[in-house]
Enzyme design. Structure first.
Site, PDB file in Angstrom:
ATOM      1  N   SER A  52     -15.547  -5.777 -15.529  1.00 25.58           N
ATOM      2  CA  SER A  52     -14.592  -6.660 -16.200  1.00 25.58           C
ATOM      3  C   SER A  52     -14.616  -8.068 -15.624  1.00 25.58           C
ATOM      4  CB  SER A  52     -13.178  -6.082 -16.132  1.00 25.58           C
ATOM      5  OG  SER A  52     -12.794  -5.847 -14.798  1.00 25.58           O
ATOM      6  N   GLY A  75     -12.700   1.993  -3.222  1.00 24.41           N
ATOM      7  CA  GLY A  75     -12.484   2.896  -4.344  1.00 24.41           C
ATOM      8  C   GLY A  75     -11.048   3.349  -4.462  1.00 24.41           C
ATOM      9  N   SER A 124      -4.297  -5.282  -2.163  1.00 26.05           N
ATOM     10  CA  SER A 124      -3.537  -6.130  -3.073  1.00 26.05           C
ATOM     11  C   SER A 124      -2.168  -6.556  -2.540  1.00 26.05           C
ATOM     12  CB  SER A 124      -3.388  -5.403  -4.422  1.00 26.05           C
ATOM     13  OG  SER A 124      -2.479  -6.028  -5.266  1.00 26.05           O
ATOM     14  N   HIS A 144      -4.115   4.014  -9.561  1.00 26.06           N
ATOM     15  CA  HIS A 144      -3.377   4.648 -10.644  1.00 26.06           C
ATOM     16  C   HIS A 144      -2.233   5.532 -10.163  1.00 26.06           C
ATOM     17  CE1 HIS A 144      -6.831   3.155 -12.781  1.00 26.06           C
ATOM     18  NE2 HIS A 144      -6.318   3.516 -13.929  1.00 26.06           N
TER      19      HIS A 144
END
Length: 216
Positions: A52, A75, A124, A144
């Site tokens: 992306s 990952g 993050s 997720h």
């Protein structure tokens, strides 16, 4: 008419390791071009191997801004050994852990987009905690679990400028998709419920929201 990348950029996107389908990629590109016209950086959370990022970077190049991508490159949960989305070729044989950074760098080099991207290697929430620059676009496509998806939203959504865009990937409302898409879905609902964002489009599992209010 939606903005669209050139054929060579689409070819690089489709050749890159990753999971985003073409229709969602085209929606990402169009949103990135629109958001880039604010003259502010475009930021992605969750680089993986750069699939992306190719589209984000090319859109940034088209409008003269910078693309930023944030990832620890070890990952996410579903990419670890033993899980459906694990790719053994991304494991560093010396330490036995995933390291997608070399593949990502090769991806950008092959697409001719290295100069358009600032890659930040780290977690993050740690990076968001000291971030101080308004952003034209934030694309949340990281872990997720509720912990990671919520952390990405809490850390980065406040930095979306007025009129800028918040994109959330892997939004799956079906409870059967608990592991792959329910945490992003709950973040999407939080964004709508905050009063700060208004949904403007949905393509597959990608949601595009505009910052229209102050409260998050």
């Amino acid at each position: 008419m939606p903005a669209a990348p050139k054929p060579e950029i689409l070819a690089a996107f489709e050749a890159a390791k990753g999971f985003m389908p073409l229709d969602e990629g085209l929606a990402l590109y169009d949103a990135a071009v629109e958001a880039g016209r604010l003259g502010l950086p475009l930021l992605e959370v969750g680089t993986y191997c750069g699939r992306s990022t190719i589209l984000l970077a090319d859109a940034a190049r088209a409008v003269g801004v910078t693309a930023i991508t944030v990832d620890h490159h070890r990952g996410s949960e579903e990419q670890q050994p033993g899980w459906e989305y694990h790719d053994p070729s991304t494991v560093d044989p010396e330490i036995g852990r995933m390291d997608t950074l070399p593949t990502f760098r090769r991806t950008l080099h092959g697409a001719g987009l290295e100069e358009q991207v600032v890659a930040i290697v780290g977690r993050s929430p740690q990076i968001a905690a000291f971030w101080g620059t308004p952003l034209g676009l934030v694309f949340i496509d990281g872990g997720h679990t509720d912990e990671h998806a919520s952390g990405d939203y809490d850390g980065w959504a406040p930095h979306v400028a007025e009129g800028g865009l918040l994109l959330i990937h892997d939004v799956f409302p079906d409870p059967a998709d608990e592991f792959t898409g329910q945490a992003p879905y709950r973040v999407y609902l939080r964004a709508l419920g905050s009063g700060a964002f208004t949904e403007i489009s949905a393509t597959g599992s990608l949601r595009v929201l505009r910052r229209t209010g102050a409260g998050i």
